[in-house]
Motif scaffolding. Structure first.
Motif, PDB file in Angstrom:
ATOM      1  N   ARG A  18      16.815 -10.294  -8.580  1.00 49.77           N
ATOM      2  CA  ARG A  18      16.104  -9.045  -8.287  1.00 49.77           C
ATOM      3  C   ARG A  18      15.105  -9.307  -7.175  1.00 49.77           C
ATOM      4  O   ARG A  18      14.464 -10.360  -7.138  1.00 49.77           O
ATOM      5  N   ILE A  19      14.987  -8.353  -6.279  1.00 50.15           N
ATOM      6  CA  ILE A  19      13.964  -8.409  -5.236  1.00 50.15           C
ATOM      7  C   ILE A  19      13.095  -7.171  -5.366  1.00 50.15           C
ATOM      8  O   ILE A  19      13.601  -6.057  -5.483  1.00 50.15           O
ATOM      9  N   SER A  20      11.789  -7.388  -5.373  1.00 47.85           N
ATOM     10  CA  SER A  20      10.864  -6.254  -5.331  1.00 47.85           C
ATOM     11  C   SER A  20      10.173  -6.278  -3.979  1.00 47.85           C
ATOM     12  O   SER A  20       9.814  -7.337  -3.461  1.00 47.85           O
ATOM     13  N   LEU A  21      10.018  -5.104  -3.415  1.00 48.24           N
ATOM     14  CA  LEU A  21       9.252  -4.928  -2.189  1.00 48.24           C
ATOM     15  C   LEU A  21       8.002  -4.152  -2.570  1.00 48.24           C
ATOM     16  O   LEU A  21       8.104  -3.025  -3.057  1.00 48.24           O
ATOM     17  N   THR A  22       6.842  -4.769  -2.424  1.00 47.20           N
ATOM     18  CA  THR A  22       5.603  -4.069  -2.730  1.00 47.20           C
ATOM     19  C   THR A  22       4.955  -3.671  -1.409  1.00 47.20           C
ATOM     20  O   THR A  22       4.776  -4.498  -0.517  1.00 47.20           O
ATOM     21  N   PHE A  23       4.637  -2.393  -1.305  1.00 50.76           N
ATOM     22  CA  PHE A  23       4.073  -1.851  -0.077  1.00 50.76           C
ATOM     23  C   PHE A  23       2.625  -1.460  -0.312  1.00 50.76           C
ATOM     24  O   PHE A  23       2.285  -0.870  -1.343  1.00 50.76           O
ATOM     25  N   ARG A  24       1.786  -1.780   0.685  1.00 52.23           N
ATOM     26  CA  ARG A  24       0.366  -1.456   0.642  1.00 52.23           C
ATOM     27  C   ARG A  24      -0.062  -0.857   1.973  1.00 52.23           C
ATOM     28  O   ARG A  24       0.526  -1.147   3.007  1.00 52.23           O
ATOM     29  N   ARG A  25      -1.126  -0.081   1.910  1.00 52.42           N
ATOM     30  CA  ARG A  25      -1.724   0.505   3.111  1.00 52.42           C
ATOM     31  C   ARG A  25      -3.108  -0.103   3.271  1.00 52.42           C
ATOM     32  O   ARG A  25      -4.053   0.276   2.567  1.00 52.42           O
ATOM     33  N   PHE A  26      -3.217  -1.091   4.165  1.00 47.69           N
ATOM     34  CA  PHE A  26      -4.513  -1.691   4.438  1.00 47.69           C
ATOM     35  C   PHE A  26      -5.286  -0.827   5.431  1.00 47.69           C
ATOM     36  O   PHE A  26      -4.705  -0.254   6.349  1.00 47.69           O
ATOM     37  N   ASP A  27      -6.592  -0.731   5.188  1.00 42.87           N
ATOM     38  CA  ASP A  27      -7.479  -0.001   6.085  1.00 42.87           C
ATOM     39  C   ASP A  27      -7.792  -0.941   7.249  1.00 42.87           C
ATOM     40  O   ASP A  27      -8.526  -1.901   7.076  1.00 42.87           O
ATOM     41  N   THR A  28      -7.207  -0.660   8.393  1.00 42.75           N
ATOM     42  CA  THR A  28      -7.374  -1.541   9.539  1.00 42.75           C
ATOM     43  C   THR A  28      -8.405  -1.017  10.532  1.00 42.75           C
ATOM     44  O   THR A  28      -8.533  -1.553  11.631  1.00 42.75           O
ATOM     45  N   ARG A  29      -9.142   0.030  10.141  1.00 43.37           N
ATOM     46  CA  ARG A  29     -10.209   0.538  11.036  1.00 43.37           C
ATOM     47  C   ARG A  29     -11.316  -0.503  11.137  1.00 43.37           C
ATOM     48  O   ARG A  29     -11.642  -1.157  10.149  1.00 43.37           O
ATOM     49  N   PRO A  30     -11.899  -0.648  12.324  1.00 36.39           N
ATOM     50  CA  PRO A  30     -13.001  -1.593  12.449  1.00 36.39           C
ATOM     51  C   PRO A  30     -14.201  -1.164  11.608  1.00 36.39           C
ATOM     52  O   PRO A  30     -14.469   0.028  11.472  1.00 36.39           O
ATOM     53  N   THR A  31     -14.866  -2.124  11.023  1.00 32.33           N
ATOM     54  CA  THR A  31     -16.079  -1.829  10.259  1.00 32.33           C
ATOM     55  C   THR A  31     -17.275  -1.914  11.209  1.00 32.33           C
ATOM     56  O   THR A  31     -17.163  -2.431  12.324  1.00 32.33           O
ATOM     57  N   GLU A  32     -18.419  -1.433  10.766  1.00 29.92           N
ATOM     58  CA  GLU A  32     -19.617  -1.482  11.615  1.00 29.92           C
ATOM     59  C   GLU A  32     -19.950  -2.905  12.030  1.00 29.92           C
ATOM     60  O   GLU A  32     -20.344  -3.156  13.152  1.00 29.92           O
TER      61      GLU A  32
END
Length: 182
Positions: A165-179
């Motif tokens: 079995r293969i699982s693909l886990t997808f995430r949305r990282f916040d890539t906006r620059p921080t202060e």
């Protein structure tokens, strides 16, 4: 009897239109990392580093990018990371854990696409008072929220007769620059 805490997940059977070809691609075209004892991994997109494992940024291959786009349609937002987990047999497992939301976009879901052998994903409340099990079928998609990660743990138990079995886990990282970094 205690009331079960809300399990905030959405499950979609047959979410992928060409799951057999997706599985073949993953089995034959992906370079797998063998550093983890319990399973093999591969990471695409922005790096997702966890459990002492560090991955470099790597462009998603077109097939994985297409799967990410399909999953994004269900989630209502795009994804910029895919962590693939390859379970060769039912002896390969993942212990109970909570996925970190550190660095993820607020209100984004974590998605699990399952390909190959059917394996259970077991959820257990953090106080151990409740549990539930979902059979993740070939070509299915499961979306989990931050609420679920806070009050439930989940894991893939040993299943002696299961195949690959293969699982693909997808995430949305916040890539906006921080202060601090801007």
């Amino acid at each position: 009897m205690m009331t079960a805490p809300p399990l905030d997940v959405r499950y979609f059977a047959d979410a992928l239109p060409d799951a057999d070809a997706d599985l073949t691609f993953l089995l034959t075209e992906v370079a797998w990392d063998d550093r983890m004892r319990a399973r093999r991994t591969a990471s695409f997109g922005v790096p997702y580093n966890y459990s002492g494992q560090h991955y470099e940024a790597m462009e998603m291959p077109p097939r994985i990018s297409a799967i990410a786009a399909r999953v994004g349609e269900f989630a209502g937002h795009p994804f910029n990371n895919c962590l693939a987990n390859r379970y060769e047999t039912g002896d390969n497992t993942m212990g109970f854990h909570q996925d970190s939301y550190e660095g993820l976009a607020p209100a984004s879901a974590i998605a699990i696409v399952s390909l190959g052998a059917i394996r259970p994903l077991v959820f257990r409340s953090i106080d151990w008072s409740h549990h539930t099990e979902l059979a993740l079928e070939h070509g299915s998609l499961l979306l989990m929220t931050q609420t679920t990660q806070r009050i439930w743990t989940h894991g893939v138990p040993r299943t002696s007769a299961a195949g690959c079995r293969i699982s693909l886990t997808f995430r949305r990282f916040d890539t906006r620059p921080t202060e601090a970094s801007a």
